[in-house]
Design an enzyme around this catalytic site. Structure first.
Site, PDB file in Angstrom:
ATOM      1  N   GLU A 165      -4.990  -4.150  -1.704  1.00 48.63           N
ATOM      2  CA  GLU A 165      -6.422  -3.923  -1.648  1.00 48.63           C
ATOM      3  C   GLU A 165      -6.769  -2.647  -0.879  1.00 48.63           C
ATOM      4  O   GLU A 165      -7.909  -2.172  -0.926  1.00 48.63           O
ATOM      5  CB  GLU A 165      -7.131  -5.116  -1.006  1.00 48.63           C
ATOM      6  CG  GLU A 165      -6.715  -5.460   0.408  1.00 48.63           C
ATOM      7  CD  GLU A 165      -5.511  -6.401   0.482  1.00 48.63           C
ATOM      8  OE1 GLU A 165      -5.424  -7.144   1.484  1.00 48.63           O
ATOM      9  OE2 GLU A 165      -4.669  -6.384  -0.450  1.00 48.63           O
ATOM     10  N   PHE A 219       0.803  -1.215   0.000  1.00 48.71           N
ATOM     11  CA  PHE A 219       0.000   0.000   0.000  1.00 48.71           C
ATOM     12  C   PHE A 219       0.836   1.265   0.000  1.00 48.71           C
ATOM     13  O   PHE A 219       0.368   2.329  -0.406  1.00 48.71           O
ATOM     14  CB  PHE A 219      -0.937   0.018   1.224  1.00 48.71           C
ATOM     15  CG  PHE A 219      -0.250   0.361   2.526  1.00 48.71           C
ATOM     16  CD1 PHE A 219      -0.005   1.679   2.893  1.00 48.71           C
ATOM     17  CD2 PHE A 219       0.149  -0.640   3.407  1.00 48.71           C
ATOM     18  CE1 PHE A 219       0.629   1.998   4.091  1.00 48.71           C
ATOM     19  CE2 PHE A 219       0.780  -0.336   4.604  1.00 48.71           C
ATOM     20  CZ  PHE A 219       1.019   0.987   4.944  1.00 48.71           C
ATOM     21  N   LYS A 249      -1.006  -7.796  -8.793  1.00 43.04           N
ATOM     22  CA  LYS A 249      -1.990  -7.858  -7.720  1.00 43.04           C
ATOM     23  C   LYS A 249      -1.637  -6.735  -6.750  1.00 43.04           C
ATOM     24  O   LYS A 249      -0.759  -6.864  -5.905  1.00 43.04           O
ATOM     25  CB  LYS A 249      -1.939  -9.220  -7.013  1.00 43.04           C
ATOM     26  CG  LYS A 249      -3.254  -9.638  -6.324  1.00 43.04           C
ATOM     27  CD  LYS A 249      -3.782  -8.672  -5.282  1.00 43.04           C
ATOM     28  CE  LYS A 249      -2.961  -8.678  -4.002  1.00 43.04           C
ATOM     29  NZ  LYS A 249      -3.576  -7.757  -2.950  1.00 43.04           N
ATOM     30  N   GLU A 304       9.948  -2.966  13.273  1.00 45.16           N
ATOM     31  CA  GLU A 304       9.491  -2.008  12.276  1.00 45.16           C
ATOM     32  C   GLU A 304       8.208  -1.348  12.763  1.00 45.16           C
ATOM     33  O   GLU A 304       7.258  -2.022  13.163  1.00 45.16           O
ATOM     34  CB  GLU A 304       9.249  -2.709  10.942  1.00 45.16           C
ATOM     35  CG  GLU A 304       8.853  -1.748   9.834  1.00 45.16           C
ATOM     36  CD  GLU A 304       8.732  -2.430   8.481  1.00 45.16           C
ATOM     37  OE1 GLU A 304       9.198  -1.855   7.492  1.00 45.16           O
ATOM     38  OE2 GLU A 304       8.184  -3.551   8.426  1.00 45.16           O
ATOM     39  N   CYS A 318       9.779   1.744   3.616  1.00 45.00           N
ATOM     40  CA  CYS A 318      10.832   0.845   4.082  1.00 45.00           C
ATOM     41  C   CYS A 318      12.202   1.508   4.094  1.00 45.00           C
ATOM     42  O   CYS A 318      13.175   0.896   4.534  1.00 45.00           O
ATOM     43  CB  CYS A 318      10.863  -0.427   3.232  1.00 45.00           C
ATOM     44  SG  CYS A 318      11.320  -0.147   1.517  1.00 45.00           S
ATOM     45  N   SER A 340       5.709  -6.781   4.471  1.00 45.86           N
ATOM     46  CA  SER A 340       6.291  -7.062   5.778  1.00 45.86           C
ATOM     47  C   SER A 340       7.144  -8.327   5.725  1.00 45.86           C
ATOM     48  O   SER A 340       6.967  -9.186   4.851  1.00 45.86           O
ATOM     49  CB  SER A 340       5.190  -7.226   6.820  1.00 45.86           C
ATOM     50  OG  SER A 340       4.457  -8.424   6.573  1.00 45.86           O
TER      51      SER A 340
END
Length: 493
Positions: free
Chosen positions: A183, A156, A180, A391, A288, A233
């Site tokens: 969402e 995202f 893909k 994180e 990141c 992740s």
């Protein structure tokens, strides 16, 4: 193009050159995180339908692989032009579904366009070695050939840039491709595929599939898929790596990060503080490459903290479309709660809370349901504590002390992650030591965020990356192709 031009309220898949309804019952709302307004509904593709999309890609690949490379890159060039034309409108869609500010969205798309530019150089990037008279009377040539249909599962936090780490390279090298997207903010990918539809790619070469975890697992289980790329992740990256490898496909999986910045006592502390704040809080810390722990050497600690707090106090939290906003809303209420949980853990572990962003107020009734979180700063951080090892993915910065430079580098290397690190120094010897000893894939010296340009690969080590070949540039070209060595002899008759 605006959101109403992209969807009638429910998103569609793009398969075999057509927009088609999603075959699936599950789904979720796409929400503007600054206002809570529902923008669209994204349905999830049922796993059984994924196999059909892979079959479409494989059928298109059989012709696409044999198209002359000069012809293959023409729609890639056209896509680059279209992205340039639509950059501003696309950035505004991105802000509304993600929350980051408009300048950040523009910059993200610029980075994506740079990858399309590099992919247009596929005729050069695909060239391999040739040796005349490799043995008596024998010439040898190595050639790169495409492998089939590849997929990418993207996160995202950069819905415009990260798909372009993969997509243009895959098709320029002669493969078919399935995206893909996340969402949580799929409208940017929807916009991208409207441009792809206009760019002139053959039907079936590029496909868009919306979905959730079951959709992803269906891709990983499909033995016909040549390979998959993932960014997200670390736990999910490990799952993707293990699952995809078990089916024999190629896989590259970028995981999480815990990036440290080391501040030498020789550094320009005002500059170091400015760049550290920018790195830590840009995109709300949801990236990141955010350097969210600073380790300061010796007597530089107090003046560095003071400079950081001065810079933090100037940060404006608000709607990403407001030109005054520095930090936009976080992606979802659940993610905001997760970041708040990290702040509470930092307090519980005894770290000094210098600035608390939990009670930030964004004026205006429209923003009452916004998922805002202000910049949060901890001092005197124990680098063994949770906020220094886990994180966070939010606007939280921790500042720790080190007695000397060696101790600071050791603290950096003590984490499980190895994505990026930066050093601020005026000493060449420290820069040389840092470049040699920092156990990360992206190293910056007097650079706030160690973000490689598109013509270099995006590095990562330890729990930040699973695989052998990274995203971007020549690494991803090698990922999408395999070498064939051609050995030729013509004996005298």
């Amino acid at each position: 193009m605006q959101i109403d031009d992209l969807t009638d309220g429910t998103l569609h898949n793009y398969v075999n050159g057509e927009w088609v309804p999603v075959d699936g019952d599950d789904g979720e709302a796409v929400v503007n995180p600054a206002t809570g307004e529902q923008l669209a509904h994204v349905p999830f593709t049922d796993p059984h339908a994924v196999d059909d999309v892979v079959a479409v890609g494989d059928a298109a690949f059989e012709e696409w692989r044999n198209v002359a490379i000069e012809e293959r890159i023409q729609p890639v060039f056209r896509l680059k032009e279209l992205l340039e034309e639509h950059q501003e409108a696309m950035a505004r869609v991105l802000v509304r579904e993600h929350g980051k500010n408009l300048d950040e969205a523009r910059g993200e798309l610029r980075r994506g366009i740079e990858n399309v530019e590099v992919a247009c150089g596929a005729p050069r990037l695909m060239q391999d070695g040739f040796v005349e008279n490799a043995a008596p009377g024998i010439d040898e040539t190595a050639v790169r050939r495409p492998l089939g249909t590849f997929a990418a599962v993207t996160p995202f936090n950069f819905p415009g840039m990260i798909p372009l780490w993969f997509l243009p390279y895959a098709v320029a090298t002669g493969n078919s491709f399935i995206l893909k997207p996340s969402e949580q903010d799929p409208l940017t990918a929807q916009y991208l595929f409207h441009l792809i539809d206009e760019a002139g790619f053959p039907d079936g070469v590029l496909n868009l599939v919306h979905g959730g975890p079951d959709t992803v697992n269906a891709l990983l289980d499909n033995e016909a898929l040549a390979g998959v790329s993932f960014v997200g992740s670390t736990p999910v990256a490990r799952h993707v790596y293990e699952s995809a490898a078990a089916t024999g496909m190629r896989v590259q999986a970028q995981g999480g990060a815990k990036n440290y910045v080391v501040v030498s006592d020789s550094a320009d502390l005002e500059y170091a503080a400015e760049k550290t704040v920018s790195s830590s809080f840009a995109c709300g810390g949801e990236r990141c490459l955010a350097n969210d722990i600073a380790v300061v050497v010796g007597d530089a600690y107090e003046p560095f903290v003071e400079a950081v707090l001065d810079a933090v106090d100037d940060q404006v939290v608000g709607d990403g479309l407001d030109p005054e906003t520095d930090i936009g809303a976080l992606i979802t209420p659940e993610h905001r709660d997760r970041v708040v949980g990290h702040i509470e853990a930092g307090i519980e572990d005894g770290n000094e809370l210098l600035r608390d962003g939990r009670d930030v107020d964004v004026p205006g009734e429209a923003y009452a349901d916004g998922t805002f979180l202000g910049p949060t700063v901890f001092g005197e951080v124990d680098t063994d504590s949770r906020i220094a090892q886990e994180e966070i993915f939010g606007p939280v910065l921790g500042i720790a002390r080190a007695d000397d430079f060696d101790e600071a580098v050791a603290k950096l290397n003590a984490t499980d992650f190895g994505n990026a690190a930066s050093l601020f120094t005026a000493r060449g010897a420290e820069a040389s030591q840092f470049r040699n000893e920092a156990e990360v894939g992206n190293v910056g010296v007097n650079v706030g965020t160690a973000a490689p340009m598109a013509f270099f690969h995006f590095g990562g080590r330890k729990d930040s990356f699973f695989g052998d070949l990274h995203a971007q540039a020549e690494d991803v070209v090698r990922f999408y192709t395999d070498e064939t060595v051609y050995i030729e002899r013509w004996p005298d008759e």
